[in-house]
Design an enzyme around this catalytic site. Structure first.
Site, PDB file in Angstrom:
ATOM      1  N   LEU A   1       0.880  -1.165   0.000  1.00 38.80           N
ATOM      2  CA  LEU A   1       0.000   0.000   0.000  1.00 38.80           C
ATOM      3  C   LEU A   1       0.916   1.213   0.000  1.00 38.80           C
ATOM      4  CD1 LEU A   1      -2.676  -0.942   2.710  1.00 38.80           C
ATOM      5  CD2 LEU A   1      -2.973  -0.957   0.231  1.00 38.80           C
ATOM      6  N   ASP A   2       0.582   2.237  -0.788  1.00 37.71           N
ATOM      7  CA  ASP A   2       1.467   3.395  -0.806  1.00 37.71           C
ATOM      8  C   ASP A   2       1.383   4.145   0.518  1.00 37.71           C
ATOM      9  OD1 ASP A   2      -0.614   5.420  -0.980  1.00 37.71           O
ATOM     10  OD2 ASP A   2      -0.874   4.816  -3.057  1.00 37.71           O
ATOM     11  N   ALA A   3       2.303   5.064   0.718  1.00 40.00           N
ATOM     12  CA  ALA A   3       2.463   5.704   2.026  1.00 40.00           C
ATOM     13  C   ALA A   3       1.192   6.399   2.501  1.00 40.00           C
ATOM     14  CB  ALA A   3       3.628   6.693   1.988  1.00 40.00           C
TER      15      ALA A   3
END
Length: 205
Positions: A63-65
């Protein structure tokens, strides 16, 4: 040269016995601002640092930041590989707050497939939760896929939250908190059948 170890063999390193690591399965409610890696060269907090276990677990997928929600971590390599393999079509459900109010044509575009720079997306199940909030159910896992899909229809994502991964939800877990899976939950993950090809569409409002 490979060395094969059979059940019951004793393995030592520098005179110390090497024991097999316990298999661990963790569901984390990923908070915003953490990166889905074991180490970050920029010094940002990582999801691995949030899990306080003697076993070293790593995230399954990414999952991106800025994305929050359900993230599975484990040291079970074969299971992680299975869950990441496209032929199993692991279900991922996202709630996306977007700019503007997507119309029915936009929802049908998301559901039938969006042309991205790495090809057309697979069919998705899409329904409206609120005028500017959508729920998308995907069975593939491209990089920043939901964000790119929504941007392609002219409604960029403002906030993205993964509500469910492979049937697991973060209900009852505050951001940054985690729990180990129950044995029955692990059994369900291991017994997932391959997913036959199919199509989904937008659900009625």
């Amino acid at each position: 040269m490979n060395t094969f170890v059979a059940r019951g063999d004793r393995v030592e390193l520098d005179g110390e016995e090497v024991r097999a690591q316990r298999l661990a399965y963790v569901l984390l409610h990923k908070p915003r601002g953490t990166v889905t890696t074991a180490r970050d060269p920029q010094g940002r907090p990582t999801v691995v640092e949030l899990v306080d276990l003697p076993e070293r677990v790593v995230p399954v997928g990414r999952l991106d930041a800025d994305t929050t929600g359900a993230l599975l971590l484990t040291n079970d390599g074969p299971l992680a590989h299975q869950l990441a393999h496209p032929r199993y079509g692991v279900e991922k459900v996202y709630a996306a707050d977007v700019e503007g109010r997507p119309n029915e044509t936009a929802l049908r575009q998301l559901a039938s497939g969006i042309e991205l720079d790495d090809g057309v997306t697979a069919p998705a199940h899409v329904r409206r939760l609120a005028p500017s909030r959508l729920e998308l159910t995907l069975h593939e896992g491209r990089n920043r896929q939901v964000r790119r899909m929504c941007e392609a229809i002219g409604h960029p994502v403002v906030h993205l939250h993964r509500t469910r991964y492979a049937g697991l939800t973060v209900e009852g877990l505050e951001p940054g908190r985690w729990r180990e899976l129950e044995p029955s939950e692990v059994d369900v993950l291991r017994s997932r059948p391959e997913r036959p090809p199919g199509r989904s569409g937008p659900a009625p409002d």
